[in-house]
Design a protein around this motif. Structure first.
Motif, short mmCIF file in Angstrom:
data_model
loop_
_atom_site.label_atom_id
_atom_site.label_comp_id
_atom_site.label_asym_id
_atom_site.label_seq_id
_atom_site.Cartn_x
_atom_site.Cartn_y
_atom_site.Cartn_z
N CYS A 48 -56.29 5.47 14.02
CA CYS A 48 -56.97 4.59 14.44
C CYS A 48 -57.21 3.51 13.17
O CYS A 48 -56.60 3.64 12.42
N ARG A 49 -58.02 2.33 13.62
CA ARG A 49 -57.67 1.43 12.60
C ARG A 49 -59.22 1.14 12.08
O ARG A 49 -59.64 -0.01 11.48
N CYS A 53 -61.11 -2.16 9.80
CA CYS A 53 -62.60 -2.70 9.97
C CYS A 53 -63.17 -2.46 8.54
O CYS A 53 -64.11 -3.39 8.30
N THR A 90 -62.11 -0.06 18.14
CA THR A 90 -61.37 0.91 17.98
C THR A 90 -61.91 2.35 18.28
O THR A 90 -61.25 3.48 17.91
N THR A 93 -59.68 4.97 20.22
CA THR A 93 -58.51 5.50 19.46
C THR A 93 -59.31 6.55 18.35
O THR A 93 -58.32 6.87 17.49
N CYS A 94 -60.37 6.61 17.97
CA CYS A 94 -61.10 7.16 16.78
C CYS A 94 -61.69 8.23 17.16
O CYS A 94 -62.66 8.56 15.98
N TYR A 100 -64.43 6.86 11.29
CA TYR A 100 -65.23 6.14 12.09
C TYR A 100 -66.44 6.44 12.50
O TYR A 100 -67.42 5.59 12.39
N THR A 175 -50.58 -3.48 19.57
CA THR A 175 -50.73 -2.23 18.56
C THR A 175 -49.54 -1.41 18.53
O THR A 175 -49.43 -0.26 18.27
#
Length: 447
Positions: A48-49, A53, A90, A93-94, A100, A175
């Motif tokens: 995840c991203r 963040c 996100t 995906t987290c 997260y 992505t």
């Protein structure tokens, strides 16, 4: 749209180490340990991203210790809301990612400490003026109308992303997820505060379920003193080198030249440069059909007023599940059988699989997803121009994608869907599980 005061700048440092005023020492200690953990075991959060963040929030608030002006609390709360929006984007995906969940709880705590409202402005792409004495910007356009040059030379550069659509049709999202879709009719490709892109896909042959892009409409929204609203439209056999009103730039405003159309090859290839938002769009006509590619800063991609109620946006979210074709199964089994199972009638007689692979090898020697897309399209359409569409799509990737290591994508890299990567990595590396348990125990002692 109102200009914003702070850009969320990509910073090499990750984590909550610069959380700003009011963060307790225990919390800071915890997040420092968490950051070290991410550097030691980077695969834990690679699915995840959230680290993006975290670093954005760190960059937006890193100077808050040095300012005591009355606007600081307002700016800090604005940065927190932007951080919260980022984590929500996100979330899918987290799931199961420790970073997260730590971020989500940390944001709630900081919101309470600083009396921040959850409703209010968030940091959005800032097109700030250059420092005095910096004369890099062209004299015929306001400084605010050149996105990349608005960055101070000591600031981190913007993070650019790429999306492309080509062939029968194949989609590469911002992505780097690659999908083959069955989408027919009109679909939104890009939809944010600055521009909209809609594509229309029509059957390649009468009665065929194979579709390709026959129309592209791009709307550049009115933006400050830079550009008027402009609409560009391309259709089969008509690839104009001007907007629908006949102009080739952003209109009558002082920053009009920050948006312009450049004709690369008459009737075959145009490029639209939107410098005020750091965006480049390439539209091609290959055979009878169109291809689309875009290079766009990540914060422009995510600049949406109402993210909670945001609709489908293919370049960001991908095609709906019921519109996707199982690309891997197609290449691992008899293609004609797989196509019929998925409601697609293969074009028999035009190309065998061996013939299609041989033809695609001429332009695409690497057997990545672009090569596989080429083979797929020759089998489904029988139109040799689709091999050129795949070739040019990859050429656009090489020009527009900022990470050369991601130019090629391979089917084996897509076996793990969004949200599953972290779990698979954890199962593959038991030591990470032990490290997580130790970290959680340490957190309990600190907090």
């Amino acid at each position: 749209m109102q200009p914003t005061r702070a850009r969320v700048v990509v910073n090499a440092q990750a984590g909550w180490m610069g959380m700003g005023r009011g963060a307790g020492p225990k919390a800071l200690g915890f997040f420092k340990i968490l950051t070290v953990f991410f550097y030691v075991f980077p695969a834990v959060s690679s699915s995840c991203r959230i680290l993006k963040c975290n670093s954005d929030f760190w960059a937006a608030t890193s100077n808050s210790h040095h300012h005591t002006g009355a606007e600081d609390p307002v700016e800090f709360c604005t940065a927190l809301r932007a951080y919260a929006h980022c984590t929500r984007r996100t979330a899918r995906t987290c799931r199961g990612d420790l970073a997260y969940h730590s971020a989500v709880h940390g944001i709630d705590d900081l919101m309470t400490q600083h009396n921040c409202s959850k409703d209010g402005p968030t940091s959005q792409p800032r097109l700030r003026t250059l420092p005095q004495g910096d004369s890099q910007e062209r004299s015929d356009s306001p400084e605010i109308c050149h996105y990349e040059k608005s960055f101070h030379r000591h600031s981190a550069p913007p993070n650019f992303t790429h999306c492309g659509l080509f062939g029968d049709p194949h989609l590469r999202t911002f992505t780097d997820i690659f999908q083959t879709c069955k989408i027919q009719g009109a679909w939104p490709l890009v939809d944010n505060n600055y521009l909209n892109v809609q594509v229309t896909n029509t059957p390649v042959l009468p009665g065929s379920t194979a579709t390709a892009t026959s129309k592209i409409t791009i709307i550049f929204k009115n933006f400050q003193e830079c550009v008027d609203q402009k609409v560009y439209q391309a259709e089969m056999d008509e690839l104009p080198a001007a907007f629908v009103d006949g102009s080739k730039n952003g209109g009558d405003k002082s920053g009009a030249n920050s948006l312009k159309i450049i004709e690369k090859v008459a009737g075959q290839h145009i490029e639209i440069q939107a410098k005020y938002i750091g965006t480049t769009i390439v539209v091609r006509q290959v055979g009878r059909y169109l291809t689309f590619a875009v290079r766009m800063p990540e914060e422009v991609v995510n600049a949406v007023e109402d993210k909670e109620n945001q609709g489908l946006y293919l370049c960001l979210h991908g095609c709906p599940q019921n519109q996707q074709i199982d690309f891997r199964t197609f290449h691992s089994h008899a293609p004609e059988t797989v196509l019929r199972r998925q409601g697609i009638n293969p074009t028999m007689g035009a190309f065998t699989r061996q013939m299609a692979e041989s033809k695609c090898k001429e332009k695409l020697p690497v057997e990545d997803v672009y090569f596989r897309s080429c083979v797929f399209d020759l089998l489904t359409t029988g139109d040799v121009n689709f091999s050129l569409a795949a070739y040019y799509a990859f050429e656009d990737v090489k020009i527009l994608h900022s990470n050369k290591d991601k130019h090629h994508l391979y089917e084996r890299a897509m076996d793990l869907g969004p949200g599953n990567t972290a779990i698979q990595i954890g199962l593959a590396h038991p030591k990470l599980i032990v490290a997580l348990v130790c970290l959680i125990q340490l957190c309990a002692v600190l907090l």
